[in-house]
Design a protein around this motif. Sequence first.
Motif, PDB file in Angstrom:
ATOM      1  N   UNK A 122       0.831  -1.203   0.000  1.00 14.11           N
ATOM      2  CA  UNK A 122       0.000   0.000   0.000  1.00 14.11           C
ATOM      3  C   UNK A 122       0.865   1.253   0.000  1.00 14.11           C
ATOM      4  N   UNK A 123       0.378   2.274  -0.705  1.00 20.12           N
ATOM      5  CA  UNK A 123       1.059   3.568  -0.689  1.00 20.12           C
ATOM      6  C   UNK A 123       0.290   4.576   0.156  1.00 20.12           C
ATOM      7  N   UNK A 132       8.452   3.399  -7.017  1.00 14.76           N
ATOM      8  CA  UNK A 132       7.893   2.853  -8.256  1.00 14.76           C
ATOM      9  C   UNK A 132       8.654   1.601  -8.692  1.00 14.76           C
ATOM     10  N   UNK A 133       9.964   1.611  -8.586  1.00 10.95           N
ATOM     11  CA  UNK A 133      10.767   0.439  -8.953  1.00 10.95           C
ATOM     12  C   UNK A 133      10.489  -0.721  -8.000  1.00 10.95           C
ATOM     13  N   UNK A 134      10.310  -0.417  -6.727  1.00 11.56           N
ATOM     14  CA  UNK A 134       9.972  -1.438  -5.731  1.00 11.56           C
ATOM     15  C   UNK A 134       8.628  -2.073  -6.072  1.00 11.56           C
ATOM     16  N   UNK A 135       7.636  -1.218  -6.349  1.00 16.00           N
ATOM     17  CA  UNK A 135       6.308  -1.712  -6.713  1.00 16.00           C
ATOM     18  C   UNK A 135       6.378  -2.602  -7.955  1.00 16.00           C
ATOM     19  N   UNK A 136       7.116  -2.163  -8.957  1.00 15.03           N
ATOM     20  CA  UNK A 136       7.230  -2.925 -10.204  1.00 15.03           C
ATOM     21  C   UNK A 136       7.910  -4.276  -9.965  1.00 15.03           C
ATOM     22  N   UNK A 137       8.948  -4.289  -9.147  1.00 18.38           N
ATOM     23  CA  UNK A 137       9.659  -5.541  -8.872  1.00 18.38           C
ATOM     24  C   UNK A 137       8.756  -6.536  -8.148  1.00 18.38           C
ATOM     25  N   UNK A 138       7.965  -6.052  -7.199  1.00 19.62           N
ATOM     26  CA  UNK A 138       7.073  -6.959  -6.478  1.00 19.62           C
ATOM     27  C   UNK A 138       5.894  -7.383  -7.353  1.00 19.62           C
ATOM     28  N   UNK A 156      -1.153  -1.895  -4.541  1.00 21.22           N
ATOM     29  CA  UNK A 156      -2.264  -0.938  -4.663  1.00 21.22           C
ATOM     30  C   UNK A 156      -1.838   0.198  -5.564  1.00 21.22           C
ATOM     31  N   UNK A 157      -2.741   0.700  -6.404  1.00 21.15           N
ATOM     32  CA  UNK A 157      -2.386   1.864  -7.234  1.00 21.15           C
ATOM     33  C   UNK A 157      -2.151   3.075  -6.354  1.00 21.15           C
ATOM     34  N   UNK A 158      -1.236   3.929  -6.793  1.00 15.53           N
ATOM     35  CA  UNK A 158      -0.952   5.151  -6.032  1.00 15.53           C
ATOM     36  C   UNK A 158      -2.084   6.136  -6.213  1.00 15.53           C
TER      37      UNK A 158
END
Length: 151
Positions: A85-86, A132-138, A146-148
Amino acid sequence: MAPILWVFFALALIELFAVHLLVATRWPAVGWPLSILSGCAVLWTLLLIRSLPRRPHRIEGRKLVLNFGSLHDVTLELANIAAVQSAWEAGGDKAADALKLSGIAYPNRCLVLAKPLPRGKARVFIRLDDPAAFDAALAARGVPVSPQRAS
């Protein structure tokens, strides 16, 4: 987190020289042990700052290893992460079920766990330089992100 710690480090150095050495000249029995203790704290802070870039968060196979410098590390199974979650409720990072790995910085990601860690920690809050890179990697490994929210 490092810029905040550098400010703390500079203030601790000023305090070490201005206060403790002044006390040491007036009351040596109290001042010198206090100065040595403060010097150790300044050195410890420097070592913590240097450990932050050397121990980044990383994915190892099906595990996510989260580090807060040399102070704390947590290894999570990717399958145990129910959501990334963001956004979360105010004060969520201070709740009893929260493990905060962002120090005094405000976290920018919350990992909601399917099965809590020991001591009932069901959410892990972290601060990322590149969320963003963390979200993409996961997300690439099947973890729900979750979308920002729009700013």
